[in-house]
Motif scaffolding. Sequence first.
Motif, mmCIF file in Angstrom:
data_model
loop_
_atom_site.group_PDB
_atom_site.id
_atom_site.type_symbol
_atom_site.label_atom_id
_atom_site.label_comp_id
_atom_site.label_asym_id
_atom_site.label_seq_id
_atom_site.Cartn_x
_atom_site.Cartn_y
_atom_site.Cartn_z
ATOM 1 N N ASN A 100 0.830 -1.198 0.000
ATOM 2 C CA ASN A 100 0.000 0.000 0.000
ATOM 3 C C ASN A 100 0.867 1.252 0.000
ATOM 4 O O ASN A 100 1.979 1.272 0.524
ATOM 5 N N ASN A 101 0.310 2.318 -0.562
ATOM 6 C CA ASN A 101 1.082 3.554 -0.735
ATOM 7 C C ASN A 101 1.503 4.191 0.589
ATOM 8 O O ASN A 101 2.536 4.846 0.661
ATOM 9 N N LYS A 102 0.724 3.994 1.664
ATOM 10 C CA LYS A 102 1.044 4.643 2.937
ATOM 11 C C LYS A 102 2.414 4.201 3.442
ATOM 12 O O LYS A 102 3.273 5.030 3.767
ATOM 13 N N ILE A 103 2.634 2.889 3.523
ATOM 14 C CA ILE A 103 3.920 2.390 4.018
ATOM 15 C C ILE A 103 5.026 2.651 3.013
ATOM 16 O O ILE A 103 6.145 3.025 3.392
ATOM 17 N N GLN A 104 4.730 2.477 1.726
ATOM 18 C CA GLN A 104 5.764 2.730 0.717
ATOM 19 C C GLN A 104 6.216 4.185 0.727
ATOM 20 O O GLN A 104 7.400 4.481 0.564
ATOM 21 N N LYS A 105 5.272 5.101 0.934
ATOM 22 C CA LYS A 105 5.623 6.522 1.014
ATOM 23 C C LYS A 105 6.485 6.790 2.238
ATOM 24 O O LYS A 105 7.478 7.542 2.173
ATOM 25 N N TYR A 106 6.150 6.169 3.348
ATOM 26 C CA TYR A 106 6.959 6.321 4.562
ATOM 27 C C TYR A 106 8.389 5.829 4.318
ATOM 28 O O TYR A 106 9.357 6.497 4.693
ATOM 29 N N ILE A 107 8.527 4.677 3.684
ATOM 30 C CA ILE A 107 9.857 4.117 3.427
ATOM 31 C C ILE A 107 10.670 5.040 2.532
ATOM 32 O O ILE A 107 11.855 5.285 2.784
ATOM 33 N N ARG A 108 10.030 5.576 1.490
ATOM 34 C CA ARG A 108 10.748 6.498 0.605
ATOM 35 C C ARG A 108 11.207 7.744 1.368
ATOM 36 O O ARG A 108 12.319 8.245 1.153
ATOM 37 N N ASN A 109 10.371 8.235 2.254
ATOM 38 C CA ASN A 109 10.708 9.449 2.999
ATOM 39 C C ASN A 109 11.860 9.213 3.967
ATOM 40 O O ASN A 109 12.776 10.035 4.065
ATOM 41 N N VAL A 110 11.833 8.091 4.692
ATOM 42 C CA VAL A 110 12.899 7.858 5.677
ATOM 43 C C VAL A 110 14.206 7.448 5.011
ATOM 44 O O VAL A 110 15.278 7.606 5.598
ATOM 45 N N ALA A 111 14.126 6.951 3.786
ATOM 46 C CA ALA A 111 15.354 6.535 3.088
ATOM 47 C C ALA A 111 16.173 7.738 2.664
ATOM 48 O O ALA A 111 17.376 7.632 2.427
ATOM 49 N N GLY A 112 15.543 8.897 2.534
ATOM 50 C CA GLY A 112 16.267 10.101 2.153
ATOM 51 C C GLY A 112 16.145 10.373 0.672
ATOM 52 O O GLY A 112 16.001 9.462 -0.147
ATOM 53 N N ILE A 113 16.207 11.652 0.315
ATOM 54 C CA ILE A 113 16.095 12.086 -1.071
ATOM 55 C C ILE A 113 17.480 12.438 -1.593
ATOM 56 O O ILE A 113 18.254 13.111 -0.933
ATOM 57 N N GLY A 114 17.800 11.951 -2.785
ATOM 58 C CA GLY A 114 19.082 12.285 -3.395
ATOM 59 C C GLY A 114 20.236 11.482 -2.833
ATOM 60 O O GLY A 114 21.387 11.812 -3.043
ATOM 61 N N THR A 115 19.940 10.431 -2.058
ATOM 62 C CA THR A 115 20.990 9.579 -1.518
ATOM 63 C C THR A 115 20.713 8.135 -1.902
ATOM 64 O O THR A 115 19.673 7.807 -2.457
ATOM 65 N N VAL A 116 21.676 7.255 -1.617
ATOM 66 C CA VAL A 116 21.434 5.828 -1.782
ATOM 67 C C VAL A 116 20.534 5.403 -0.626
ATOM 68 O O VAL A 116 20.960 5.353 0.522
ATOM 69 N N GLY A 117 19.285 5.136 -0.914
ATOM 70 C CA GLY A 117 18.299 4.907 0.122
ATOM 71 C C GLY A 117 18.552 3.645 0.920
ATOM 72 O O GLY A 117 18.971 2.623 0.371
ATOM 73 N N THR A 118 18.280 3.703 2.219
ATOM 74 C CA THR A 118 18.347 2.526 3.077
ATOM 75 C C THR A 118 17.160 2.532 4.020
ATOM 76 O O THR A 118 16.772 3.573 4.553
ATOM 77 N N TYR A 119 16.580 1.376 4.201
ATOM 78 C CA TYR A 119 15.478 1.181 5.152
ATOM 79 C C TYR A 119 16.064 0.372 6.298
ATOM 80 O O TYR A 119 16.472 -0.780 6.116
ATOM 81 N N THR A 120 16.162 0.978 7.468
ATOM 82 C CA THR A 120 16.905 0.406 8.582
ATOM 83 C C THR A 120 15.980 -0.264 9.600
ATOM 84 O O THR A 120 14.747 -0.114 9.547
ATOM 85 N N ILE A 121 16.597 -0.960 10.541
ATOM 86 C CA ILE A 121 15.822 -1.573 11.621
ATOM 87 C C ILE A 121 15.076 -0.500 12.408
ATOM 88 O O ILE A 121 13.890 -0.662 12.738
ATOM 89 N N ASP A 122 15.750 0.601 12.698
ATOM 90 C CA ASP A 122 15.108 1.678 13.448
ATOM 91 C C ASP A 122 13.912 2.232 12.680
ATOM 92 O O ASP A 122 12.844 2.479 13.260
ATOM 93 N N SER A 123 14.079 2.423 11.355
ATOM 94 C CA SER A 123 12.961 2.891 10.525
ATOM 95 C C SER A 123 11.854 1.849 10.496
ATOM 96 O O SER A 123 10.657 2.185 10.489
ATOM 97 N N GLY A 124 12.239 0.569 10.477
ATOM 98 C CA GLY A 124 11.249 -0.499 10.483
ATOM 99 C C GLY A 124 10.392 -0.475 11.730
ATOM 100 O O GLY A 124 9.179 -0.673 11.682
ATOM 101 N N LYS A 125 11.022 -0.203 12.890
ATOM 102 C CA LYS A 125 10.280 -0.135 14.141
ATOM 103 C C LYS A 125 9.266 1.011 14.136
ATOM 104 O O LYS A 125 8.203 0.909 14.752
ATOM 105 N N LYS A 126 9.603 2.091 13.447
ATOM 106 C CA LYS A 126 8.739 3.275 13.419
ATOM 107 C C LYS A 126 7.727 3.240 12.266
ATOM 108 O O LYS A 126 6.952 4.193 12.097
ATOM 109 N N THR A 127 7.736 2.169 11.482
ATOM 110 C CA THR A 127 6.824 2.075 10.338
ATOM 111 C C THR A 127 5.371 2.095 10.799
ATOM 112 O O THR A 127 4.962 1.261 11.617
ATOM 113 N N PRO A 128 4.549 3.033 10.287
ATOM 114 C CA PRO A 128 3.142 3.121 10.720
ATOM 115 C C PRO A 128 2.282 2.073 10.012
ATOM 116 O O PRO A 128 2.498 1.758 8.842
ATOM 117 N N ILE A 129 1.331 1.555 10.727
ATOM 118 C CA ILE A 129 0.398 0.600 10.134
ATOM 119 C C ILE A 129 -0.961 0.774 10.783
ATOM 120 O O ILE A 129 -1.057 1.149 11.959
#
Length: 412
Positions: A135-164
């Motif tokens: 769904n777009n909600k979680i995918q949008k969150y992942i894109r935002n936390v990965a950073g813009i203009g960088t090599v994106g990474t989705y981390t354990i800390d970001s995973g814990k904060k993922t909204p559902i």
Amino acid sequence: MKNRHTPEIRFPGFIWDWEQCKLGEIMDVTSVKRIHQSDWTNKGVRFLRARDIVAASKNEEPSDYLYISIDKYNEYSKVSGKVSQGDLLVTGVGSIGVPMLVTDDEPIYFKDGNIIWFKNEHRIEGNFFYYSFKNNKIQKYIRNVAGIGTVGTYTIDSGKKTPISLPSFEEQTQIGTFFKQLDDTIALHQQELTTLKQTKQGFMQKMFPREGESVPEVRFPEFTRDWQQRKLGDLSEIRRGASPRPIQDPKWFDDESDVGWLRISDVTEQSGLIHDVKQHISEEGQKKTLVLNEPHLILSIAATVGKPVINYIKTGIHDGFIVFINPNFNIEFMFQWLEMFRPKWQKYGQPGSQVNINSELVREQDVFLPSLEEQDKITEFFKQLDGIITLHQRELNALKETKKAFLQKMFI
């Protein structure tokens, strides 16, 4: 805009608001103990990398499989635990945010840091959990936390904060089952489409002469004469297209023009049979290119090299294509022959390098031709087969669009 607590579309009987939380609040979000490359083996317990999950999401086989021994698996799993049915593995590097639902208790291990492990333990229904990540909600969150203009990474800390957002377990089950059935239907249509395309390839190999032969293996019974060997340059004038320069100048293009501008993206999207294009060329631009006002056989000599094309609309042809002018053959027959021959243009490229063909190479290419009557018969056969393939492709595309719409309307 006020946050919604229920989705736009629900199954009847469910009325309670969905609860919103972060995944780290309801489950352990972690990874595994790091394993060394020297521990890889050619059999044992499957070892997953991020690219393996991406391949699985596309129903593709990975380029290779990696394993670790059962002893190493048992040793390392004592530290981090074992992946279980219903857990979710999500890519944290490369194509980030791609989920894989664990559907059984078969032992698996994976690359630490590159894959985030959501230890579900059946807190969330498995299929619902998986499709929530589509769904777009979680995918949008992942894109935002990965950073813009960088090599994106989705981390354990970001995973814990993922909204559902979660409904009751019963509603989760109905939603998860609905999308699983929809995906199964899509997979079935994809397999049918693949089978049809493979069937066409088989007919093409049998209905055109093999190398060194003058007649095909399969023919319509009323035709018995040998096919005649000719050069393409003897059968048609071959002319290269032309491009206005600089091509980025907007004066060459006009959305109101009735003359299209053929690009390779149009070719790939329509399998070479062009009925519409996204860009149109201005009157000024038409003076700088080759404009075709009626259907012609065209061949790509750059980018997607060797791809045959027929335009069914007025269009300008740039210098990455050549055009067969006043051909002495059925252009739809030759389209199919060129499609069959397409891989053989590779002989003009060096190993590991890009293929390069030009007008002269095409002129000198030998081809075996039957009578025009037999060309027409073969053309009609493949036209009917292409029509069936196109119908299946449209049905598949419609199913995918339907799934995309439901993902937006059945989740929060």
